[in-house]
Motif scaffolding. Sequence first.
Motif, PDB file in Angstrom:
ATOM      1  N   ALA A 128       3.831   7.332  -0.932  1.00 54.08           N
ATOM      2  CA  ALA A 128       5.252   7.292  -1.282  1.00 54.08           C
ATOM      3  C   ALA A 128       5.974   8.088  -0.216  1.00 54.08           C
ATOM      4  N   LYS A 129       6.927   7.444   0.445  1.00 54.45           N
ATOM      5  CA  LYS A 129       7.644   8.123   1.519  1.00 54.45           C
ATOM      6  C   LYS A 129       8.550   9.224   0.980  1.00 54.45           C
ATOM      7  N   ALA A 130       8.972   9.062  -0.280  1.00 53.50           N
ATOM      8  CA  ALA A 130       9.788  10.080  -0.946  1.00 53.50           C
ATOM      9  C   ALA A 130       9.501   9.985  -2.436  1.00 53.50           C
ATOM     10  N   ILE A 131       9.714  11.078  -3.141  1.00 52.90           N
ATOM     11  CA  ILE A 131       9.539  11.108  -4.591  1.00 52.90           C
ATOM     12  C   ILE A 131      10.806  11.669  -5.223  1.00 52.90           C
ATOM     13  N   GLY A 132      11.034  11.285  -6.464  1.00 52.02           N
ATOM     14  CA  GLY A 132      12.239  11.752  -7.139  1.00 52.02           C
ATOM     15  C   GLY A 132      12.142  11.546  -8.631  1.00 52.02           C
ATOM     16  N   VAL A 133      13.290  11.574  -9.266  1.00 56.76           N
ATOM     17  CA  VAL A 133      13.350  11.549 -10.724  1.00 56.76           C
ATOM     18  C   VAL A 133      14.509  10.661 -11.163  1.00 56.76           C
ATOM     19  N   CYS A 134      14.487  10.323 -12.431  1.00 62.00           N
ATOM     20  CA  CYS A 134      15.591   9.611 -13.064  1.00 62.00           C
ATOM     21  C   CYS A 134      15.996  10.367 -14.322  1.00 62.00           C
ATOM     22  N   ASN A 135      17.269  10.359 -14.607  1.00 60.47           N
ATOM     23  CA  ASN A 135      17.778  10.860 -15.884  1.00 60.47           C
ATOM     24  C   ASN A 135      17.511  12.341 -16.096  1.00 60.47           C
ATOM     25  N   PHE A 136      17.408  13.092 -15.006  1.00 62.32           N
ATOM     26  CA  PHE A 136      17.204  14.529 -15.113  1.00 62.32           C
ATOM     27  C   PHE A 136      18.550  15.228 -15.191  1.00 62.32           C
ATOM     28  N   GLU A 137      18.716  16.032 -16.209  1.00 58.89           N
ATOM     29  CA  GLU A 137      19.860  16.914 -16.338  1.00 58.89           C
ATOM     30  C   GLU A 137      19.642  18.150 -15.444  1.00 58.89           C
ATOM     31  N   PRO A 138      20.690  18.948 -15.218  1.00 54.73           N
ATOM     32  CA  PRO A 138      20.489  20.142 -14.381  1.00 54.73           C
ATOM     33  C   PRO A 138      19.351  21.043 -14.853  1.00 54.73           C
ATOM     34  N   HIS A 139      19.167  21.175 -16.169  1.00 57.11           N
ATOM     35  CA  HIS A 139      18.106  22.078 -16.620  1.00 57.11           C
ATOM     36  C   HIS A 139      16.722  21.510 -16.320  1.00 57.11           C
ATOM     37  N   HIS A 140      16.579  20.165 -16.277  1.00 62.76           N
ATOM     38  CA  HIS A 140      15.305  19.576 -15.856  1.00 62.76           C
ATOM     39  C   HIS A 140      15.080  19.822 -14.367  1.00 62.76           C
ATOM     40  N   LEU A 141      16.112  19.631 -13.578  1.00 64.22           N
ATOM     41  CA  LEU A 141      15.996  19.879 -12.142  1.00 64.22           C
ATOM     42  C   LEU A 141      15.676  21.338 -11.855  1.00 64.22           C
ATOM     43  N   GLN A 142      16.239  22.219 -12.654  1.00 64.45           N
ATOM     44  CA  GLN A 142      15.996  23.648 -12.448  1.00 64.45           C
ATOM     45  C   GLN A 142      14.517  23.984 -12.618  1.00 64.45           C
ATOM     46  N   LEU A 143      13.820  23.285 -13.532  1.00 64.31           N
ATOM     47  CA  LEU A 143      12.377  23.492 -13.693  1.00 64.31           C
ATOM     48  C   LEU A 143      11.650  23.272 -12.371  1.00 64.31           C
ATOM     49  N   LEU A 144      12.051  22.242 -11.652  1.00 59.92           N
ATOM     50  CA  LEU A 144      11.378  21.922 -10.398  1.00 59.92           C
ATOM     51  C   LEU A 144      11.812  22.866  -9.288  1.00 59.92           C
ATOM     52  N   VAL A 145      13.040  23.316  -9.326  1.00 57.70           N
ATOM     53  CA  VAL A 145      13.487  24.330  -8.369  1.00 57.70           C
ATOM     54  C   VAL A 145      12.674  25.608  -8.561  1.00 57.70           C
ATOM     55  N   ASP A 146      12.520  26.015  -9.815  1.00 62.25           N
ATOM     56  CA  ASP A 146      11.796  27.256 -10.125  1.00 62.25           C
ATOM     57  C   ASP A 146      10.307  27.132  -9.802  1.00 62.25           C
ATOM     58  N   ARG A 147       9.786  25.928  -9.919  1.00 67.15           N
ATOM     59  CA  ARG A 147       8.363  25.681  -9.660  1.00 67.15           C
ATOM     60  C   ARG A 147       8.025  25.913  -8.206  1.00 67.15           C
ATOM     61  N   ASP A 161       0.813  -1.213   0.000  1.00 66.19           N
ATOM     62  CA  ASP A 161       0.000   0.000   0.000  1.00 66.19           C
ATOM     63  C   ASP A 161       0.849   1.268   0.000  1.00 66.19           C
ATOM     64  N   TYR A 162       2.168   1.110  -0.075  1.00 64.05           N
ATOM     65  CA  TYR A 162       3.034   2.275  -0.206  1.00 64.05           C
ATOM     66  C   TYR A 162       4.371   1.833  -0.794  1.00 64.05           C
ATOM     67  N   VAL A 163       5.099   2.777  -1.361  1.00 59.44           N
ATOM     68  CA  VAL A 163       6.499   2.552  -1.723  1.00 59.44           C
ATOM     69  C   VAL A 163       7.341   3.575  -0.966  1.00 59.44           C
ATOM     70  N   ASP A 164       8.601   3.265  -0.861  1.00 60.94           N
ATOM     71  CA  ASP A 164       9.498   4.177  -0.152  1.00 60.94           C
ATOM     72  C   ASP A 164       9.999   5.297  -1.053  1.00 60.94           C
ATOM     73  N   LEU A 165      10.041   5.033  -2.365  1.00 58.52           N
ATOM     74  CA  LEU A 165      10.512   6.039  -3.314  1.00 58.52           C
ATOM     75  C   LEU A 165       9.825   5.808  -4.648  1.00 58.52           C
ATOM     76  N   TYR A 166       9.208   6.852  -5.184  1.00 63.26           N
ATOM     77  CA  TYR A 166       8.570   6.787  -6.507  1.00 63.26           C
ATOM     78  C   TYR A 166       9.252   7.801  -7.410  1.00 63.26           C
ATOM     79  N   LEU A 167       9.719   7.336  -8.564  1.00 60.61           N
ATOM     80  CA  LEU A 167      10.540   8.153  -9.448  1.00 60.61           C
ATOM     81  C   LEU A 167       9.882   8.353 -10.806  1.00 60.61           C
TER      82      LEU A 167
END
Length: 291
Positions: free
Chosen positions: A134-153, A101-107
Amino acid sequence: MTTPDITLNSGTTIPQLGLGVWQASGDETEHAVRYALDEAGYRHIDTAAAYGNEDGVGRAVAASAVPREDIFLTTKLWNADHGYEGALQAFDTSLGKLGTDYVDLYLVHWPLQDRDRLLRTWDALEAIAESGRAKAIGVCNFEPHHLQLLVDRGGLLPAVDQVELHPHLPQTEIRAFAQQHGIAVESWSPLGGTSNSGWGPNSKPNTLLTDPIITRIADRHSRSAAQVLIRWHLRSGLIVIPKSVHDHRIAQNIDVFDFELDDLDVSEIDTLANGTRLGMHPDEMNIGAPR
């Protein structure tokens, strides 16, 4: 044998070394995960919807003597399910296959090439995290410019960015950006893949396991090349998920906490950086994108 933990920005702790199951069938996965948990001492399992073996992971976790709460379980959203509603439905499907009923990390498995859809997808993952499923969420294969989108969001930042990373491709820019923003980096294909695993347009088969520098260091420590590579990831502060379906390799890959690489070892390994990829560059990858 105790695997060290890393504390994520969500407050969740993740074992620094886990078992990956990419390219393993459901039955292979069930056996490998059950052996890893009950015999080899793993407490971290990494799968994905796209691997087609979440059900095998689920069967192994259910049959294991290790309580579910002691297992760190990761799965990933496939490309075709990007978008808000699609991501929520895909997450429910993954939970069903995993039997939990849960995962520890969903990417998010890949960023794809649609900025607006990516942000809607992240909205869905944030809702999943807020629900506690989901105890934590994250991403895979994100370059810095993809991560920056989420920082700016604003809002939740990824707890993890899982990327192709090995001595040929040390991903220094991603690691620097991630460190600046409190995002942990996790290495896929940490041993450089297999002799036939290259699938990107400019990829080459793995040569790390037979590289003279790696094998010389392995001889110095009376270890295998794979153990030296895993130790390099651990020393670098990375989360590492080597894949195997063979009992002896699964056991060997976690038997790395009673030796250390020294500065000379690391300096020699660092000379191997040449930018060689096994997979496709994220900016060129749009396979399976929703229509």
